[in-house]
Design a protein around this motif. Structure first.
Motif, PDB file in Angstrom:
ATOM      1  N   LYS A 290      56.983   6.419  65.626  1.00  0.00           N
ATOM      2  CA  LYS A 290      56.083   5.667  66.502  1.00  0.00           C
ATOM      3  C   LYS A 290      54.975   6.550  67.067  1.00  0.00           C
ATOM      4  O   LYS A 290      53.898   6.072  67.412  1.00  0.00           O
ATOM      5  N   GLU A 380      54.703  -4.524  61.082  1.00  0.00           N
ATOM      6  CA  GLU A 380      56.012  -3.939  61.382  1.00  0.00           C
ATOM      7  C   GLU A 380      56.826  -3.727  60.112  1.00  0.00           C
ATOM      8  O   GLU A 380      57.510  -2.710  59.961  1.00  0.00           O
ATOM      9  N   VAL A 381      56.767  -4.682  59.189  1.00  0.00           N
ATOM     10  CA  VAL A 381      57.491  -4.527  57.917  1.00  0.00           C
ATOM     11  C   VAL A 381      56.933  -3.353  57.127  1.00  0.00           C
ATOM     12  O   VAL A 381      57.684  -2.543  56.561  1.00  0.00           O
ATOM     13  N   LYS A 384      57.993  -0.095  58.632  1.00  0.00           N
ATOM     14  CA  LYS A 384      59.435   0.085  58.455  1.00  0.00           C
ATOM     15  C   LYS A 384      59.767   0.539  57.032  1.00  0.00           C
ATOM     16  O   LYS A 384      60.642   1.389  56.820  1.00  0.00           O
ATOM     17  N   MET A 385      59.048  -0.010  56.042  1.00  0.00           N
ATOM     18  CA  MET A 385      59.352   0.309  54.652  1.00  0.00           C
ATOM     19  C   MET A 385      58.598   1.539  54.151  1.00  0.00           C
ATOM     20  O   MET A 385      58.849   2.023  53.041  1.00  0.00           O
ATOM     21  N   GLU A 634      59.885 -10.066  54.871  1.00  0.00           N
ATOM     22  CA  GLU A 634      61.327  -9.838  54.878  1.00  0.00           C
ATOM     23  C   GLU A 634      62.077 -11.167  54.861  1.00  0.00           C
ATOM     24  O   GLU A 634      61.592 -12.185  55.349  1.00  0.00           O
ATOM     25  N   ASN A 636      64.195 -12.694  56.730  1.00  0.00           N
ATOM     26  CA  ASN A 636      64.747 -12.630  58.080  1.00  0.00           C
ATOM     27  C   ASN A 636      65.366 -13.965  58.476  1.00  0.00           C
ATOM     28  O   ASN A 636      65.498 -14.881  57.665  1.00  0.00           O
TER      29      ASN A 636
END
Length: 679
Positions: A290, A380-381, A384-385, A634, A636
């Motif tokens: 972050k 965000e995805v 994250k990946m 995702e 989700n």
């Protein structure tokens, strides 16, 4: 000045060369009157040939380029866009007998969809068409008041475009006496309309028009329709359909959209310029965290760290700068080229969104990069990946997955936040992409309404009317990588991705003698060109694209944003690395997803009701481009609920939303049908 050859020039000069407004009478009695730049016609000008042809419009480097009007000696007239001396882009062609053709041209040949109106038929007002042409991204028809060209004379020449706005500025150029065939590529009225129209002379011309589709000058499809039905639907085929921005992007209109593009260019120039001098090193875990982001404030008046600018105040956030710096280096992307492509003076072009996300897309001026706005969930995805993505593209240089070059966020003065990602354009090629498909492997809702299909519309699974047959080794390499990429996405629980497929069709018209010959011509190429030329005379498409052994010194191997790594091997040439030779284009390096030759077999549809549509060919030689896109969704909780609800109404195997393992298998199975294995 009177030259030794008898030509006479009167006008402005600079440093002993023609520069500014001037008039030149050539020794062969041709006449140019208009603007010059460093000895060549550039800007706006009028050129009259001895044979009676005349052109009024824009010029660049001594050739017709931009918006212009050409009237041939036989009375035919073309009003539209030009490039390098050839009709190129949207235009209207008016025949002397009153027939009209609205459509698109490529290097002087009809290419794409258009509408032909026979003489006497009712056609739409040309004012709206020509007004749209003035906003086409291929050029502008603007004159200066200093021009010596008579405005009324221009209007009389452009009888097909009474709405043509004339502001008078001259920027055209003509150099030394042009050759006798200098851009006089106006087909005769008879030959230009002979394909298809002469067979229906007995029909009511007042109500019948023809929707046509060309590939490199060859008519491949024709549909008979009513002029009444079509009159309100005509629009320039090269202009994207206007779509309304949706969701969180609705505020990006007018001024805000302009400011967004300026802010984007300022931020990327700052980001790349700041990190490029830093010595390259291996990425660490902290580079993905972050805290791995930088924030800069760009006030309008400038600061100690940022330059003054003409946009509004904004804050800039750059995500994981060291990771993307290494990714750009991994993709062999030069920082200077990257900045010039996106941040140069030519700016960015907004393109319509092919999907339902409501995202805004920008295209760099050289077509190398696509910039897409992201939702917060997509950002965000991606973050994250990113660690696994970094390893995957590092381990597999031929990956088909979208290549990311940077992720950023802009916060405008009004508090709106816009996130976006910079990607490589998979269709960055000198060849024209005639068909675009977004393939997921699902069928529910995967069809495009015929009334919404334009020349550059991205079609869907059920719109695909072809299957593509490839060389054995090329197909093996393709599916080996598709398996690896799908397994990677499945491990991340990603769904809703698709294969973006672009198809360039080859037709005999590509060998038109107005096109330049290949730069490299071997004995094998010469034989191929003769064979294809014979096929052209027989009005059938040439069979078999020519694959030759890869020669690094004979092909441009400069890396681009869509590069897929190594050169592929082909079974048909003894399992050696291969290049693709196309008449008029020379060598192309064959890579995974780039310049891949295939043969498209048209699938017959027995239930087809549109009997007025004429399909002229069933098999085409094609060059395909492809990549896996939309990898930021995702599976989700929200998607699980959507899957349950839609499964109550439809077959679970036909809907797009399904669990990752099933999605991956269905995706691969569908592509195996699109690219079938030879029996």
């Amino acid at each position: 000045m009177t030259s030794p050859d008898g030509s006479v020039y009167s006008g402005a000069w600079r440093m002993n060369v023609r520069h500014g407004l001037g008039r030149k009478e050539y020794c062969n009695s041709d006449l140019y009157d208009g603007s010059w730049k460093e000895g060549l016609q550039e800007g706006h000008g009028s050129y009259s040939w001895t044979n009676g042809n005349r052109y009024i419009g824009n010029w660049k480097n001594g050739k017709m380029c931009g918006r212009g009007v050409m009237r041939w000696a036989n009375g035919d007239l073309f009003d539209g866009f030009w490039s390098n001396g050839f009709r190129h882009g949207s235009g209207v062609y008016k025949y002397v007998d009153g027939c009209l053709y609205y459509g698109a041209w490529s290097h002087g040949l009809k290419d794409g969809k258009g509408v032909f109106y026979p003489a006497g038929s009712k056609h739409p007002s040309l004012k709206k068409w020509c007004r749209s042409l003035q906003h086409d991204d291929t050029g502008k028809f603007v004159l200066s008041r200093s021009s010596s060209i008579n405005v009324e004379e221009l209007r009389s020449l452009s009888t097909v475009t009474p709405s043509l706005s004339v502001k008078t500025s001259v920027t055209g150029t003509v150099s030394e006496p042009p050759p006798s065939d200098f851009t006089c590529h106006g087909p005769s009225s008879k030959s230009a309309r002979s394909s298809g129209s002469g067979q229906r002379e007995g029909q009511d011309k007042n109500r019948v028009v023809y929707e046509r589709e060309y590939m490199q000058g060859v008519l491949i499809r024709e549909t008979i329709t009513s002029s009444v039905d079509r009159s309100h639907k005509i629009r320039p085929p090269n202009l994207p359909k206007q779509v309304k921005s949706r969701n969180f992007m609705t505020f990006l209109k007018g001024e805000h959209n302009y400011y967004l593009m300026l802010n984007l260019q300022l931020g990327i120039r700052y980001t790349v310029g700041k990190i490029t001098p830093v010595p390259r090193r291996e990425v660490r875990a902290s580079d993905f965290g972050k805290k791995a982001r930088t924030m800069v404030y760009f006030p309008r008046d400038g600061s100690n760290f940022t330059p003054p600018h003409k946009s509004i105040d904004f804050s800039w956030k750059d995500y994981c700068p060291m990771v993307f710096r290494n990714l750009r280096a991994m993709f062999k992307l030069d920082p200077a080229d990257y900045m010039m492509s996106i941040c140069g003076d030519d700016g960015l072009t907004e393109i319509c969104s092919p999907g339902k996300s409501g995202s805004i897309f920008y295209l760099s001026h050289d077509d190398r990069f696509v910039i897409k706005t992201l939702k917060k969930s997509e950002l965000e995805v991606l973050l994250k990946m990113l660690p696994k993505y970094y390893r995957h593209v590092g381990d597999h240089e031929n990956t088909l997955i979208t290549k990311f070059f940077g992720v950023h966020r802009i916060k405008l003065k009004l508090g709106k936040k816009v996130r976006f990602v910079v990607m490589g354009n998979m269709f960055c090629t000198e060849l024209k992409i005639h068909r675009r498909y977004d393939l997921k492997g699902s069928t529910q809702g995967r069809i495009t309404e015929k009334t919404k299909i334009q020349e550059k519309t991205t079609l869907k699974d059920l719109d695909l009317a072809y299957e593509f047959h490839m060389d054995k080794l090329l197909r093996e390499a393709l599916f080996k990588q598709i398996y690896l990429d799908c397994a990677f996405l499945e491990s991340l629980h990603i769904i809703d991705y698709s294969l973006l497929l672009g198809v360039h069709f080859r037709a005999p018209g590509q060998l038109n003698d107005t096109l330049e010959p290949p730069n490299v011509m071997s004995d094998q190429e010469s034989v191929s060109s003769v064979d294809v030329g014979m096929a052209q005379e027989l009005s059938i498409p040439p069979k078999g694209l020519l694959l030759v052994t890869h020669e690094p010194n004979s092909v441009n191997t400069a890396p681009g944003p869509h590069i897929r790594g190594s050169t592929l091997r082909a079974f048909s040439v003894g399992e050696q690395e291969v290049d693709l030779i196309l008449p008029g284009t020379a060598r192309l390096r064959v890579q995974l997803g780039v310049n891949m030759p295939a043969q498209a077999h048209h699938k017959l549809d027995e239930d087809k009701e549109e009997s007025a549509t004429i399909e002229l060919f069933e098999v085409y030689d094609v060059v395909v481009y492809m990549g896996i896109i939309d990898i930021l969704q995702e599976y989700n909780a929200k998607k699980k609920v959507e899957h349950k609800c839609k499964s109550l109404r439809y077959d679970p195997m036909t809907i797009s939303v399904t669990e990752p393992k099933v999605y991956s298998k269905r995706f691969v199975d569908f592509l195996q049908k699109v690219f079938p294995e030879e029996g």
